[in-house]
Design a protein around this motif. Structure first.
Motif, short mmCIF file in Angstrom:
data_model
loop_
_atom_site.label_atom_id
_atom_site.label_comp_id
_atom_site.label_asym_id
_atom_site.label_seq_id
_atom_site.Cartn_x
_atom_site.Cartn_y
_atom_site.Cartn_z
N LEU A 192 -32.30 5.33 37.44
CA LEU A 192 -33.00 6.09 38.48
C LEU A 192 -32.38 5.91 39.85
O LEU A 192 -32.44 6.82 40.68
N ASN A 193 -31.78 4.77 40.11
CA ASN A 193 -31.12 4.57 41.40
C ASN A 193 -29.85 5.41 41.53
O ASN A 193 -29.54 5.92 42.61
N SER A 194 -29.14 5.55 40.41
CA SER A 194 -27.83 6.22 40.47
C SER A 194 -27.92 7.73 40.27
O SER A 194 -27.10 8.48 40.80
N GLY A 195 -28.90 8.19 39.48
CA GLY A 195 -28.97 9.60 39.14
C GLY A 195 -27.94 10.02 38.12
O GLY A 195 -27.76 11.21 37.86
N HIS A 196 -27.27 9.05 37.49
CA HIS A 196 -26.30 9.35 36.45
C HIS A 196 -27.01 9.58 35.12
O HIS A 196 -28.13 9.13 34.91
N GLY A 197 -26.35 10.26 34.21
CA GLY A 197 -26.89 10.42 32.87
C GLY A 197 -26.87 9.09 32.15
O GLY A 197 -26.03 8.22 32.43
N LEU A 198 -27.79 8.92 31.20
CA LEU A 198 -27.89 7.68 30.42
C LEU A 198 -27.87 8.06 28.95
O LEU A 198 -28.68 8.88 28.50
N ALA A 199 -26.94 7.47 28.20
CA ALA A 199 -26.74 7.86 26.80
C ALA A 199 -27.03 6.69 25.86
O ALA A 199 -26.80 5.53 26.20
N PHE A 200 -27.51 7.05 24.64
CA PHE A 200 -27.85 6.06 23.62
C PHE A 200 -27.26 6.48 22.28
O PHE A 200 -27.23 7.67 21.95
N PRO A 201 -26.83 5.50 21.46
CA PRO A 201 -26.31 5.83 20.13
C PRO A 201 -27.45 6.15 19.17
O PRO A 201 -28.62 5.89 19.45
N GLU A 202 -27.09 6.68 18.01
CA GLU A 202 -28.10 6.94 16.99
C GLU A 202 -28.67 5.64 16.44
O GLU A 202 -29.86 5.53 16.18
N SER A 203 -27.82 4.66 16.27
CA SER A 203 -28.24 3.34 15.78
C SER A 203 -27.22 2.31 16.22
O SER A 203 -26.12 2.66 16.68
N LEU A 204 -27.57 1.05 16.06
CA LEU A 204 -26.63 0.00 16.43
C LEU A 204 -25.40 0.06 15.53
O LEU A 204 -24.28 -0.21 15.97
N ALA A 205 -25.59 0.42 14.26
CA ALA A 205 -24.48 0.49 13.32
C ALA A 205 -23.46 1.56 13.70
O ALA A 205 -22.27 1.42 13.43
N SER A 206 -23.94 2.63 14.33
CA SER A 206 -23.04 3.73 14.70
C SER A 206 -22.63 3.67 16.17
O SER A 206 -22.03 4.61 16.68
N ALA A 207 -22.92 2.57 16.84
CA ALA A 207 -22.73 2.50 18.29
C ALA A 207 -21.28 2.72 18.70
O ALA A 207 -21.00 3.45 19.66
N ARG A 208 -20.33 2.10 18.00
CA ARG A 208 -18.94 2.25 18.41
C ARG A 208 -18.46 3.68 18.26
O ARG A 208 -17.78 4.22 19.14
N ARG A 209 -18.82 4.33 17.16
CA ARG A 209 -18.43 5.72 16.96
C ARG A 209 -19.08 6.63 18.00
O ARG A 209 -18.42 7.47 18.62
N ASP A 210 -20.38 6.45 18.22
CA ASP A 210 -21.09 7.30 19.18
C ASP A 210 -20.61 7.04 20.61
O ASP A 210 -20.55 7.96 21.43
N ARG A 211 -20.26 5.79 20.90
CA ARG A 211 -19.75 5.45 22.22
C ARG A 211 -18.42 6.17 22.48
O ARG A 211 -18.15 6.63 23.58
N GLY A 212 -17.61 6.29 21.42
CA GLY A 212 -16.35 6.99 21.56
C GLY A 212 -16.55 8.45 21.89
O GLY A 212 -15.77 9.04 22.64
N GLU A 213 -17.61 9.07 21.35
CA GLU A 213 -17.90 10.46 21.64
C GLU A 213 -18.49 10.64 23.04
O GLU A 213 -18.18 11.60 23.74
#
Length: 303
Positions: A192-213
């Motif tokens: 809320l301070n930055s106004g930037h978008g905030l993204a989350f992975p589908e699950s912890l197991a897929s975090a690295r793949r989703d982070r790459g996207e």
């Protein structure tokens, strides 16, 4: 007439914690919804697809959820317990409950059933929200909130047909949950301070793949999760004592080596950090902390 003195609720101790009041949270949310209403505020991968909430969507959902909570008996005297992975529904409910004036608390999402039962018996929240049928089964006694029912009929979050990021778009990244002590307050404040978008992975197991996207520009991770990423890099390097490992260590130690830049760029792309520009760090406690080598390298690049 007898007078009964009500006992105050028990003081919270970890693995439960109270989310302190965020007096400017709604003001900040309205600010971003007014000046950047169509910019992406939240992004979450669900069932293999990315969904987005614009700032105007977030404000409307928080207001609808606040009305829905009131209709379900939530008031200034109520307490909403949250447990699970950080994702849009959990954040929106936290903001809605605070806008009503009630308390918000989190409970670590990695508790064994018996420990969870004892915590719920001690805390006795008036309302609660958890994710997943397995978790809900252990929370049946805690007046579970159905997110969709509280939100009411509304347009669903928009499916994002593209997965790549525009070059100038700032995206904060979190792959944490309520097991991170103090984490929810960090996420809400930084977002809320930055106004930037905030993204989350589908699950912890897929975090690295989703982070790459998602290709985030900023990380909002606990020290434990940062160490996990360092261990991930370590597991992918050549074994200690081999010539390939010695070559990697030599390259990293050479500040002007082209091979060093090549290796670091490869690690960045592997972890989805090709656009990384900031890493959140907790306030210094005065104690010297040994940082993972890759983290020190990335921070040096950012500086």
């Amino acid at each position: 007439m007898s007078v009964h003195v009500l006992k105050p609720p028990p003081a919270l101790e970890w693995p439960a914690e109270l989310l302190g009041q965020l007096p400017t949270a709604l003001e900040q949310l309205r600010h971003w919804a007014q000046i950047t209403p169509l910019h992406t505020a939240l992004r979450h991968k669900r069932q293999g697809q990315w969904y987005v909430w614009r700032w105007i969507d977030v404000l409307r959902d928080v207001e609808r959820l606040a009305d829905g909570l009131r209709q379900h008996g939530f008031s200034e005297q109520s307490q909403l317990a949250l447990s699970g992975a950080f994702e849009p529904n959990l954040l929106l409910l936290a903001l809605a409950a605070q806008s009503v004036g009630g308390q918000v608390l989190t409970l670590a999402d990695d508790l064994e059933p018996e420990a969870l039962r004892q915590q719920l018996w001690r805390i006795r929240p008036s309302h609660s929200y958890v994710q997943g049928r397995q978790q809900q089964r252990h929370w049946q006694s805690a007046n579970l909130v159905d997110f969709a029912q509280v939100l009411g009929a509304t347009d669903p979050a928009r499916h994002l047909s593209r997965w790549w990021q525009p070059a100038g778009e700032s995206v904060l990244w979190s792959e944490e949950g309520t097991h991170w002590q103090g984490g929810l307050a960090v996420l809400l404040a930084q977002w809320l301070n930055s106004g930037h978008g905030l993204a989350f992975p589908e699950s912890l197991a897929s975090a690295r793949r989703d982070r790459g996207e998602a290709a985030p520009t900023g990380l909002l991770l606990s020290p434990a999760r940062l160490q996990h990423l360092a261990d991930d890099i370590e597991s992918r390097l050549a074994p200690h004592g081999t010539w390939r490992r010695r070559l990697c260590e030599w390259a990293i130690a050479q500040p002007h080596s082209g091979l060093r830049r090549l290796l670091k760029n490869r690690v960045r792309k592997l972890l989805g950090f090709q656009r990384l520009a900031s890493i959140w760090q907790p306030p210094s406690t005065g104690k010297s902390v040994v940082e993972p080598v890759w983290l020190a390298e990335f921070k040096r690049d950012i500086a």
